[in-house]
Each structure stands twice: as C-alpha cells, then as structure tokens.
Scaffold this motif. Structure first.
Motif, PDB file in Angstrom:
ATOM      1  N   VAL A   7     -23.811 195.184  16.366  1.00  0.00           N
ATOM      2  CA  VAL A   7     -24.572 195.005  17.691  1.00  0.00           C
ATOM      3  C   VAL A   7     -25.607 194.201  17.159  1.00  0.00           C
ATOM      4  O   VAL A   7     -26.719 194.192  16.089  1.00  0.00           O
ATOM      5  CB  VAL A   7     -24.766 196.410  18.212  1.00  0.00           C
ATOM      6  N   TYR A   8     -25.734 193.334  17.465  1.00  0.00           N
ATOM      7  CA  TYR A   8     -26.904 192.002  17.513  1.00  0.00           C
ATOM      8  C   TYR A   8     -27.223 191.379  19.142  1.00  0.00           C
ATOM      9  O   TYR A   8     -26.385 191.163  20.290  1.00  0.00           O
ATOM     10  CB  TYR A   8     -26.464 190.907  17.349  1.00  0.00           C
ATOM     11  N   PHE A   9     -28.924 191.304  18.911  1.00  0.00           N
ATOM     12  CA  PHE A   9     -29.392 190.065  20.229  1.00  0.00           C
ATOM     13  C   PHE A   9     -29.618 188.837  19.029  1.00  0.00           C
ATOM     14  O   PHE A   9     -30.466 188.885  18.097  1.00  0.00           O
ATOM     15  CB  PHE A   9     -30.109 191.269  20.344  1.00  0.00           C
ATOM     16  N   SER A  10     -29.290 187.639  19.524  1.00  0.00           N
ATOM     17  CA  SER A  10     -29.712 186.283  19.417  1.00  0.00           C
ATOM     18  C   SER A  10     -30.731 185.192  20.192  1.00  0.00           C
ATOM     19  O   SER A  10     -29.898 185.092  21.226  1.00  0.00           O
ATOM     20  CB  SER A  10     -28.371 185.683  18.670  1.00  0.00           C
ATOM     21  N   ARG A  11     -31.876 185.394  20.280  1.00  0.00           N
ATOM     22  CA  ARG A  11     -32.296 184.041  21.260  1.00  0.00           C
ATOM     23  C   ARG A  11     -31.373 182.597  20.838  1.00  0.00           C
ATOM     24  O   ARG A  11     -31.299 182.148  21.709  1.00  0.00           O
ATOM     25  CB  ARG A  11     -34.068 184.544  21.186  1.00  0.00           C
ATOM     26  N   THR A  12     -31.597 182.031  19.442  1.00  0.00           N
ATOM     27  CA  THR A  12     -31.364 180.703  19.281  1.00  0.00           C
ATOM     28  C   THR A  12     -29.665 180.254  18.531  1.00  0.00           C
ATOM     29  O   THR A  12     -29.684 179.201  18.347  1.00  0.00           O
ATOM     30  CB  THR A  12     -32.370 180.275  17.974  1.00  0.00           C
ATOM     31  N   GLY A  13     -29.531 182.003  18.327  1.00  0.00           N
ATOM     32  CA  GLY A  13     -28.316 181.526  17.673  1.00  0.00           C
ATOM     33  C   GLY A  13     -28.308 181.626  16.140  1.00  0.00           C
ATOM     34  O   GLY A  13     -26.887 182.474  15.418  1.00  0.00           O
ATOM     35  N   PHE A  55     -26.703 196.607  12.657  1.00  0.00           N
ATOM     36  CA  PHE A  55     -27.178 196.473  14.241  1.00  0.00           C
ATOM     37  C   PHE A  55     -28.389 194.551  14.016  1.00  0.00           C
ATOM     38  O   PHE A  55     -28.842 194.969  12.082  1.00  0.00           O
ATOM     39  CB  PHE A  55     -28.279 197.183  14.221  1.00  0.00           C
ATOM     40  N   GLY A  56     -28.277 193.710  13.868  1.00  0.00           N
ATOM     41  CA  GLY A  56     -28.895 192.710  14.558  1.00  0.00           C
ATOM     42  C   GLY A  56     -29.751 192.696  15.093  1.00  0.00           C
ATOM     43  O   GLY A  56     -29.298 192.574  16.132  1.00  0.00           O
ATOM     44  N   CYS A  57     -31.411 191.132  15.422  1.00  0.00           N
ATOM     45  CA  CYS A  57     -31.898 191.014  15.720  1.00  0.00           C
ATOM     46  C   CYS A  57     -32.890 190.548  14.814  1.00  0.00           C
ATOM     47  O   CYS A  57     -33.837 190.810  14.091  1.00  0.00           O
ATOM     48  CB  CYS A  57     -33.201 192.442  16.484  1.00  0.00           C
ATOM     49  N   VAL A  84     -21.973 204.887   8.220  1.00  0.00           N
ATOM     50  CA  VAL A  84     -22.349 203.916   7.006  1.00  0.00           C
ATOM     51  C   VAL A  84     -23.367 202.925   8.180  1.00  0.00           C
ATOM     52  O   VAL A  84     -23.220 203.029   9.156  1.00  0.00           O
ATOM     53  CB  VAL A  84     -21.337 203.678   6.726  1.00  0.00           C
ATOM     54  N   GLY A  85     -24.014 202.596   7.394  1.00  0.00           N
ATOM     55  CA  GLY A  85     -25.182 201.788   8.343  1.00  0.00           C
ATOM     56  C   GLY A  85     -25.734 200.487   7.305  1.00  0.00           C
ATOM     57  O   GLY A  85     -26.525 200.526   6.359  1.00  0.00           O
ATOM     58  N   GLY A  86     -26.035 199.223   7.858  1.00  0.00           N
ATOM     59  CA  GLY A  86     -26.727 198.261   8.169  1.00  0.00           C
ATOM     60  C   GLY A  86     -27.958 197.035   8.653  1.00  0.00           C
ATOM     61  O   GLY A  86     -26.909 197.520  10.328  1.00  0.00           O
ATOM     62  N   ALA A  87     -28.862 196.973   9.084  1.00  0.00           N
ATOM     63  CA  ALA A  87     -29.416 195.592   9.300  1.00  0.00           C
ATOM     64  C   ALA A  87     -29.878 195.460   9.153  1.00  0.00           C
ATOM     65  O   ALA A  87     -30.398 194.395   7.578  1.00  0.00           O
ATOM     66  CB  ALA A  87     -30.113 196.366  10.244  1.00  0.00           C
ATOM     67  N   PHE A  88     -29.990 193.733   9.634  1.00  0.00           N
ATOM     68  CA  PHE A  88     -29.983 191.988   9.309  1.00  0.00           C
ATOM     69  C   PHE A  88     -31.137 191.574  10.837  1.00  0.00           C
ATOM     70  O   PHE A  88     -31.038 192.095  11.382  1.00  0.00           O
ATOM     71  CB  PHE A  88     -28.861 192.183   9.259  1.00  0.00           C
ATOM     72  N   GLY A  89     -31.834 190.559  10.221  1.00  0.00           N
ATOM     73  CA  GLY A  89     -32.126 189.767  11.257  1.00  0.00           C
ATOM     74  C   GLY A  89     -33.180 188.170  11.014  1.00  0.00           C
ATOM     75  O   GLY A  89     -32.741 187.947   9.916  1.00  0.00           O
TER      76      GLY A  89
END
Length: 148
Positions: A7-13, A55-57, A84-89
C-alpha cells in the motif's frame, strides 16, 4: 502461496515506481502481491488475509503525507501483530517518511519487520539500475521472511 499487500501513496510517481520494483522482488521470493494506493483502502477489513505488508510514502515537508497518516490509523485497527512488514519511501531532501512508517509498524503495530530497516531512496536514484536492484532486493527480503 503467501500473499503480500503493498500500500503506497505517490505524489510524483517515484514512490509508485518503487512499489512496482518492490513487488517484483516479492514475486522473485515466490509470493503473490497485491498493490493498492492508500486512497483505495477504506476500512481495516480490506487489510485482512495477507501474510505480509509493505507500506510506502514519499517525504513531504519532513513528514509523511496526511493520507498516509490516516491510512496507518486504519491499519492499526486491522491487528497486524506478528505479521511480516516493511516500509519504503522516496524523497528529494530529507527522507523522514519511510523511517516513521517503519517505526509505527515495529512499535505500534508490533509487526515482524525486516531487519533491513526502511528502504529510503532519493527520487534521483529511483529510475536507475541501482535503485531498481535495491527495491527488488528489499521486496525479495520481505518475501523470503514468509518462506521461513
């Protein structure tokens, strides 16, 4: 087959591209992947049934975006303890969002997060071979946690 939800949000792609590359890595580890933007998740029930979560943002004004914060409140109600989890941005200057999400997963949600920590990448690096490989490696590492 183990299932991972990204699951992520992206402003610029750029963060979206990271999500796609991470998904490739998860698939390399033999897991299936579903992807969603934060705006498409309306309730905690939509988060049930997955073995892993990433999750990413992007970082925006030294913070994660408001819609990611709202999503994390929804995710908290899904009781992801032990999952299990991870995060990115992605970021242009400072990169605070991914570590904040990772810390929330670790300390609030009590998830089994990857020992790689959060994947934090400058926007300039996202489109490079090095960026692609880093994202794939991260996704593969999360997927491999599910194989144990």
């Amino acid at each position: 087959m183990r299932k991972v939800l990204i699951v992520y949000f992206s402003r610029t792609g750029k963060t979206e591209k990271m999500a796609q590359y991470i998904a490739e890595g998860v698939r390399m580890a033999g897991c299936s992947v579903e992807m969603s933007t934060v705006s498409k998740i309306a309730s905690d029930a939509e988060l049930i049934g997955y073995d892993g979560y990433i999750f990413g943002c992007p970082t925006y004004h030294k913070d994660m975006t408001n819609n990611m914060k709202q999503f994390l409140f929804i995710a908290e109600r899904a009781n992801l303890v032990g999952k299990v989890g991870g995060a990115f941005g992605s970021h242009t200057h400072s990169g605070e969002a991914a570590p904040m999400i990772y810390d929330t997963m670790q300390h609030v949600f009590k998830m089994d997060t990857t020992t790689l920590g959060p994947l934090n990448m400058s926007e300039a690096m996202v489109g490079t071979d090095e960026g692609l490989k880093a994202c794939q490696h991260y996704g593969r590492a999360v997927g491999e946690m599910l194989a144990d």
